[in-house]
Design an enzyme around this catalytic site. Structure first.
Site, PDB file in Angstrom:
ATOM      1  N   ARG A 162       5.144  10.633  -9.120  1.00 26.39           N
ATOM      2  CA  ARG A 162       4.963  10.803 -10.565  1.00 26.39           C
ATOM      3  C   ARG A 162       6.274  11.193 -11.236  1.00 26.39           C
ATOM      4  O   ARG A 162       6.488  10.877 -12.421  1.00 26.39           O
ATOM      5  CB  ARG A 162       3.868  11.831 -10.872  1.00 26.39           C
ATOM      6  CG  ARG A 162       3.481  11.886 -12.338  1.00 26.39           C
ATOM      7  CD  ARG A 162       2.285  12.777 -12.584  1.00 26.39           C
ATOM      8  NE  ARG A 162       1.031  12.119 -12.319  1.00 26.39           N
ATOM      9  CZ  ARG A 162       0.225  11.631 -13.268  1.00 26.39           C
ATOM     10  NH1 ARG A 162       0.594  11.674 -14.540  1.00 26.39           N
ATOM     11  NH2 ARG A 162      -0.917  11.074 -12.950  1.00 26.39           N
ATOM     12  N   GLU A 183      -1.637  18.457 -19.651  1.00 26.05           N
ATOM     13  CA  GLU A 183      -0.265  18.427 -19.150  1.00 26.05           C
ATOM     14  C   GLU A 183       0.792  17.985 -20.154  1.00 26.05           C
ATOM     15  O   GLU A 183       1.904  18.528 -20.155  1.00 26.05           O
ATOM     16  CB  GLU A 183      -0.197  17.517 -17.914  1.00 26.05           C
ATOM     17  CG  GLU A 183      -0.952  18.074 -16.732  1.00 26.05           C
ATOM     18  CD  GLU A 183      -1.082  17.057 -15.600  1.00 26.05           C
ATOM     19  OE1 GLU A 183      -0.748  17.392 -14.457  1.00 26.05           O
ATOM     20  OE2 GLU A 183      -1.512  15.919 -15.877  1.00 26.05           O
TER      21      GLU A 183
END
Length: 780
Positions: A325, A730
């Site tokens: 990621r 997030e």
């Protein structure tokens, strides 16, 4: 009847999108919210404590536990050999994460045994009486040491590639190389890890765990005990914070509590203190980013080549997907015409690092923003102008494809940035700061505007699914259970809003009960900002099934057609008649209509092929931007965050109050990561920042003095998410990159902005002062 949850409706209003308080807010303030340690303990409950090792890398030659076992009140001591079926709890299934160290210590503080005693105090004191003989081995705890010693990787690296970066770097009009060190971060949740196990009949055991992933705890307990998952029930009412730290790291405590409970046939609780928790559990990965970027005289990027090396710790844990990621977000909001990105998940003799809010994305994005900043100083421009020049273009522009070959179809970053630039009066303030810095001898100011583009979905495709269970009772009250976990983020409230809106009833009519593997099986972790997306849609699906049955019943009972039936404001409208919802439900019950349903949802459109580095790993992107203004003292390195302005995209907000709270909290936590929260290991591999006395999280006094947060109210998710909303957990965490960049500008002013200060993170006052002195001395 309207069955869409996508908020394409124009006439029906309900609890969805309303500003409602968090369902437990009053309990949190009053201290009446029940956590695992508040539960009444059955008579005879025992308490566990970890026996920690004091070497970074060593063989265990002997372990004398006689004094531990002889301590009054100690019932038993568990070692690796007491694990009934397996001593492994690796979430990546690589058999590299022992429950208890078995002959080999791989980080300072690794648990080698567990003490079970009558009280927690007895267990903890006894654990310190062990005598362990070691044979030391060489160790490396830092990324640079790991690289210098040819350290192995804990999992397979990833490469993302598009075009020919090497060739284009050679051809680019200008080129620069650099390195950035990005620090890790301790989760510092208010409630430490805790697990409470009660043995049942035969092979059964019930575990209360402070975990974001109940199904994984269920699997790990079953795996270690050697029993099927149907013998293990895991319950979670709420956590006192998680931030990713409770996605996998709770496994060890739950497993040890369950093993001891079954061995002794008594309830067992494990609750480490803060020092033990910080020493023995994983943190955010720190990274060392090496970048090589080619660009033209305007600052337009031609090619990027970057390597993201990470301190992963001794085992794989989630380091593979975390470092993946990081690469997915190394482009930040920018189009790279030619690009090669590589990950390097390094094995180190430190605790195994794990998930943390953003899951590698913040580190990847920060590396991308550093490249933009470097280019801006090289061409003598405001970094904001270089950002605008390199933003992704509209779909079909030829500048809309990511390094992983996903087309960016919902790009709104230009509008977000333009609106924030105007509303924050960025240009005038920046000009005033540049002017002020010319005459200020000691205090220098900086300002920066940075964007956020964050992909939403688990990159592990199988995790993009969720289930929910809905019961409608005879009195019209509604029971909801789903696979998501509540850690203070307001998930329970948002999903309850979705359900209340589906039936068009007051939210007080909906009760959400503790997450449990006994009701909703095979749950995904509440992570990747997908909790509301997944569980909200699964809940809607369950409501849809019940409503379809109720409509069919009403059509038959009142001799009408389904299109004449709708749910409105605590009633069911049948033709022109309004029937109160409780009365209608009772009639349906007596007509033997099934009033219960299991809902299910899986995210559409996504796919990912890691071997080729191509696919569509994200369902959509969430966007945002922030402007931060700071002041630094050039004599001490101390600084203040004077003002922050945020404009953030949450689609069509399900609950503006909760979303703004998430943005504010995420910003402050991210600011802590980038400015004050420093992890430090000594030469012996000991984590020295393992308590509030040595590890500095942001205080209330550290918050921005002026803090303006707004939602992009015009935004709406183009994809069919619940209520056309977007994830909010997030993405806000990366907004405070603007704080780091503002500090960088303030530092750069001492050398008239000729050089990029190359501030590493966290930019502690010490680092700021050293950067000031370095620039003053002409050493960059």
């Amino acid at each position: 009847m309207d069955n869409t949850p996508f908020d394409d409706r124009k006439t029906i209003a309900g609890p969805m999108h309303a500003t409602l308080r968090h369902d437990s807010a009053h309990k949190h303030v009053a201290g009446s919210a029940d956590y695992i340690d508040d539960m009444p303990e059955p008579a005879g409950t025992l308490h566990g404590a970890l026996g920690l090792t004091d070497r970074a890398h060593a063989e265990i030659l002997a372990m004398d536990l006689s004094e531990v076992e002889a301590t009054p009140g100690v019932i038993c001591v568990l070692t690796a050999r007491d694990m009934p079926h397996s001593n492994d709890i690796s979430p990546s299934h690589l058999d590299d994460e022992p429950v208890l160290a078995d002959g080999l210590v791989q980080f300072h503080g690794q648990p080698a045994f567990a003490v079970i005693a009558e009280t927690r105090d007895i267990a903890r004191r006894a654990a310190r009486l062990a005598k362990i003989t070691y044979r030391d081995r060489p160790h490396h705890t830092d990324i640079t040491d790991a690289l210098a010693n040819g350290a192995a990787v804990v999992t397979k690296p990833l490469t993302l590639q598009r075009g020919d970066a090497d060739a284009e770097l050679e051809l680019a009009p200008r080129r620069l190389k650099g390195r950035m060190r990005i620090g890790g971060q301790e989760h510092f949740y208010l409630e430490s890890h805790i697990a409470f196990a009660i043995p049942g009949e035969d092979d059964e055991v019930t575990v209360w765990s402070s975990t974001q992933h109940p199904s994984e705890v269920q699997h790990m307990v079953g795996h270690v005990l050697g029993v099927p998952s149907n013998a293990v029930t895991v319950n979670v009412r709420r956590m006192g914070g998680g931030f990713g730290g409770k996605e996998t790291q709770g496994n060890q405590f739950a497993v040890l509590a369950a093993v001891a409970a079954k061995k002794l046939n008594r309830a067992v609780k494990f609750r480490p203190d803060r020092d033990e928790d910080m020493t023995a559990t994983g943190k955010r990965h720190d990274f060392l980013v090496d970048y090589d970027v080619g660009f033209d005289d305007e600052g337009r990027i031609h090619a990027v080549k970057a390597n993201y090396a990470a301190r992963c710790g001794y085992s794989s844990d989630l380091s593979g997907p975390v470092t993946d990621r990081a690469l997915f977000h190394a482009d930040s909001s920018y189009f790279y015409p030619h690009v090669t990105l590589t990950s390097q998940p390094l094995k180190t003799h430190t605790v195994s690092n794990t998930a943390y809010r953003g899951f590698g994305g913040p580190q990847g994005m920060l590396g991308g923003e550093r490249m933009i900043e470097e280019i801006a100083y090289a061409v003598g421009k405001d970094p904001l102008e270089v950002r605008k020049l390199n933003f992704y273009g509209e779909t079909g522009s030829g500048r809309d494809v990511t390094p992983y070959h996903q087309t960016v179809e919902d790009n709104i970053i230009r509008r977000i940035v333009a609106e924030l630039e105007a509303s924050s009066d960025y240009q005038a303030r920046r000009a005033a700061i540049v002017d002020d810095n010319r005459t200020s001898r000691i205090i220098r100011k900086g300002i920066a505007l940075t964007p956020v583009k964050f992909g939403i979905s688990f990159t592990m495709t199988a995790f993009n699914q969720a289930g929910a269970l809905v019961h409608v009772y005879q009195d019209g009250s509604i029971h909801l259970n789903h696979g998501g976990t509540e850690m203070g983020q307001g998930l329970y409230t948002k999903v309850a809003q979705v359900l209340a809106d589906s039936f068009q009833v007051d939210i007080d009519r909906v009760k959400i009960t503790a997450t449990t593997t006994g009701k909703v099986p095979n749950t995904s972790a509440t992570a990747a900002s997908s909790g509301t997306d997944l569980n909200g849609m699964a809940t809607f699906d369950a409501a849809r099934q019940i409503k379809e049955r109720l409509v069919a019943f009403a059509a038959e009972r009142w001799q009408t057609t389904p299109d004449k039936i709708s749910f409105v404001a605590n009633h069911v409208k049948i033709g022109e008649a309004l029937v109160p919802f409780p009365d209608f439900v009772k009639q349906a019950y007596f007509a033997r209509v099934q009033l219960s349903a299991a809902g299910f949802y899986k995210t559409p459109k996504i796919h990912w092929d890691r071997n080729t580095g191509r696919g569509t790993p994200f369902y959509y992107y969430a966007y945002g931007a922030s402007v931060s203004e700071v002041s630094i003292d050039t004599l001490t390195g101390e600084y203040m965050v004077d003002r922050v302005d945020v404009l953030h995209d949450v689609g069509k907000s399900l609950n503006p109050a909760i979303d703004i709270g998430q943005i504010e909290g995420g910003f402050v936590q991210g600011m802590g990561w980038l400015t004050t929260e420093e992890l430090w290991w000594d030469a012996k591999g000991r984590l020295r920042t393992h308590a509030p006395s040595t590890y500095k999280i942001p205080l209330a006094s550290d918050r921005p003095k002026i803090f303006n947060v707004k939602l992009a109210e015009w935004a709406e998710n183009a994809e069919k998410t619940v209520g056309r909303s977007k994830a909010v957990g997030e993405p806000p965490f990366m907004l405070p990159i603007s704080v780091l960049e503002a500090l960088s500008m303030a530092v750069a002013s001492v050398a008239d902005y000729r050089e990029c200060p190359r501030l590493d993170a966290p930019a502690t006052p010490e680092r700021v002062l050293m950067a000031v002195e370095r620039l003053r001395a002409g050493k960059v």
